[in-house]
Design an enzyme around this catalytic site. Structure first.
Site, PDB file in Angstrom:
ATOM      1  N   ASP A   1      92.273  45.930   4.058  1.00  0.00           N
ATOM      2  CA  ASP A   1      91.852  46.110   5.446  1.00  0.00           C
ATOM      3  C   ASP A   1      92.363  47.439   6.013  1.00  0.00           C
ATOM      4  OD1 ASP A   1      90.590  45.458   7.782  1.00  0.00           O
ATOM      5  OD2 ASP A   1      92.067  43.985   8.450  1.00  0.00           O
TER       6      ASP A   1
ATOM      7  N   ASN B   1      81.193  39.927   7.450  1.00  0.00           N
ATOM      8  CA  ASN B   1      80.934  41.372   7.473  1.00  0.00           C
ATOM      9  C   ASN B   1      79.436  41.695   7.546  1.00  0.00           C
ATOM     10  OD1 ASN B   1      83.744  42.158   5.274  1.00  0.00           O
ATOM     11  ND2 ASN B   1      83.645  42.267   7.508  1.00  0.00           N
TER      12      ASN B   1
HETATM   13  C1  IPE Z   1      88.418  40.968   6.051  1.00  0.00           C
HETATM   14  O1  IPE Z   1      88.551  42.118   6.821  1.00  0.00           O
HETATM   15  C2  IPE Z   1      87.351  41.147   5.044  1.00  0.00           C
HETATM   16  C3  IPE Z   1      87.584  42.183   4.033  1.00  0.00           C
HETATM   17  C4  IPE Z   1      88.678  42.866   3.869  1.00  0.00           C
HETATM   18  C5  IPE Z   1      86.484  42.416   3.139  1.00  0.00           C
HETATM   19  P1  IPE Z   1      87.898  42.220   8.278  1.00  0.00           P
HETATM   20  O2  IPE Z   1      88.327  43.520   8.826  1.00  0.00           O
HETATM   21  O3  IPE Z   1      86.442  41.977   8.193  1.00  0.00           O
HETATM   22  O4  IPE Z   1      88.595  41.002   9.023  1.00  0.00           O
HETATM   23  P2  IPE Z   1      88.689  40.675  10.590  1.00  0.00           P
HETATM   24  O5  IPE Z   1      87.290  40.564  11.097  1.00  0.00           O
HETATM   25  O6  IPE Z   1      89.413  41.799  11.232  1.00  0.00           O
HETATM   26  O7  IPE Z   1      89.458  39.403  10.657  1.00  0.00           O
HETATM   27  C1  IPE Z   2      88.192  46.795   5.347  1.00  0.00           C
HETATM   28  O1  IPE Z   2      88.339  47.779   6.320  1.00  0.00           O
HETATM   29  C2  IPE Z   2      86.911  46.947   4.565  1.00  0.00           C
HETATM   30  C3  IPE Z   2      85.909  45.900   4.831  1.00  0.00           C
HETATM   31  C4  IPE Z   2      86.041  44.898   5.649  1.00  0.00           C
HETATM   32  C5  IPE Z   2      84.657  46.013   4.110  1.00  0.00           C
HETATM   33  P1  IPE Z   2      87.693  47.631   7.758  1.00  0.00           P
HETATM   34  O2  IPE Z   2      86.323  48.211   7.723  1.00  0.00           O
HETATM   35  O3  IPE Z   2      87.771  46.231   8.229  1.00  0.00           O
HETATM   36  O4  IPE Z   2      88.654  48.552   8.626  1.00  0.00           O
HETATM   37  P2  IPE Z   2      89.153  48.290  10.113  1.00  0.00           P
HETATM   38  O5  IPE Z   2      89.766  46.930  10.146  1.00  0.00           O
HETATM   39  O6  IPE Z   2      87.961  48.391  11.007  1.00  0.00           O
HETATM   40  O7  IPE Z   2      90.154  49.366  10.341  1.00  0.00           O
HETATM   41 MG    MG Z   3      89.155  45.181   9.281  1.00  0.00          MG
END
Ligand code: IPE
Ligand code: IPE
Ligand code: MG
Length: 264
Positions: A21, A69
């Site tokens: 993340d 996502n």
């Molecule tokens: C969780 O991350 C999913 C992945 C790392 C693929 P998100 O960034 O989507 O999670 P939330 O929405 O902040 O909980």
């Molecule tokens: C994790 O990084 C990757 C996926 C969920 C695919 P994020 O895209 O959630 O990054 P933040 O949380 O917005 O920084």
């Molecule tokens: Mg995230």
């Protein structure tokens, strides 16, 4: 002394799960587009895969894309799917060089056709590799998985293949997409968020959780090893008391000592 040198090689977790993340925030900090953050995250994936394999982790499950996502802006979803297809073909050599098998968990039906094709060939090509299994959680969510398992079990009861009395935790686990893997002993989440985001809800029942502020693109080998050392410092009690665990550990040490012939 590096973190790697501090690892006790007898107590390396067999299965590590990771919530990668912070790509978006990393990009924002650099004044870049979110998709640049995802691209930079690929290097951290390679580092983590190599680090895990190097210390003898047998299963590494990476949360790459959740069911939720799909609700992101279409441009970001499209870019992520494209990046996935590109990364899988570009990283095949890393997988081959490190003798790593690729598998996935998640809802394949929702993935684009070119993505499924690329995955199918990478899974086939790496299927006889045996050092470590890299499991990508793609279009995955634990509630989806648990509902699917429940439907499977209900269908088996309906057809008379099993009785309601046959249903227990072991049998339930064997109907999950992770049936082949042991439960993760350790969950790592980057970027400072301390939540599970619909990941492996059943399988993480007794996992140790490790949270780091580091954003995913900045995560690397040494930080992975730091998480392992931190995990090794924990006492896993599984509902028992600390005194019971210490007695068990001592008994195991004594029986190992005698069975290895050191008593002579
Ligand atoms: C969780 O991350 C999913 C992945 C790392 C693929 P998100 O960034 O989507 O999670 P939330 O929405 O902040 O909980
Ligand atoms: C994790 O990084 C990757 C996926 C969920 C695919 P994020 O895209 O959630 O990054 P933040 O949380 O917005 O920084
Ligand atoms: Mg995230």
């Amino acid at each position: 002394m590096s973190w790697k040198e501090k690892i006790n090689s007898d107590r390396v977790p067999a299965h590590v799960a990771v919530i990668m993340d912070g790509n978006g925030r990393w990009a924002q900090q650099q004044g870049k587009m979110r998709v640049d953050g995802h691209r930079s995250g690929v290097l951290a994936v390679r580092e983590t895969v190599e680090a895990a394999a190097a210390i003898g982790v047998k299963y590494l499950t990476l949360y790459a894309f959740s069911t939720e996502n799909w609700n992101r802006p279409k441009e970001e979803v499209d870019a992520l799917m494209e990046l996935l297809v590109h990364t899988i073909s570009a990283e095949l050599k890393t997988l081959a060089d490190n003798n790593i098998k690729l598998e996935t968990i998640g809802d394949w039906n929702s993935l684009p056709e070119n993505c499924r094709r690329q995955l199918t060939s990478a899974i086939e090509e790496t299927s006889s590799n045996s050092r470590m299994t890299l499991v990508l959680a793609l279009s995955y969510s634990a509630r989806w998985e648990i509902v699917e398992a429940t439907k499977n079990i209900a269908a088996k009861v309906k057809s008379g293949e099993i009785n309601v009395e046959d249903i227990d935790a072991t049998m339930f686990s064997s109907n999950l997409t992770t049936a082949k893997y042991p439960d993760p002993e350790l969950l790592i989440r980057t970027s400072g968020e301390q939540r599970i985001s619909n990941y492996l809800l059943w399988q993480l029942a007794y996992a140790e959780f490790y949270f780091t502020e580091t954003l995913w693109p900045d995560f690397g080998k040494e930080e992975f090893y730091e998480a392992i050392v931190n995990y090794q410092g924990r006492e896993r009690r599984f509902g028992k008391t600390s005194a019971q665990i210490m007695t068990e550990t001592l008994n195991n040490l004594v029986s190992e000592h005698f069975s290895s012939g050191n008593s002579k």
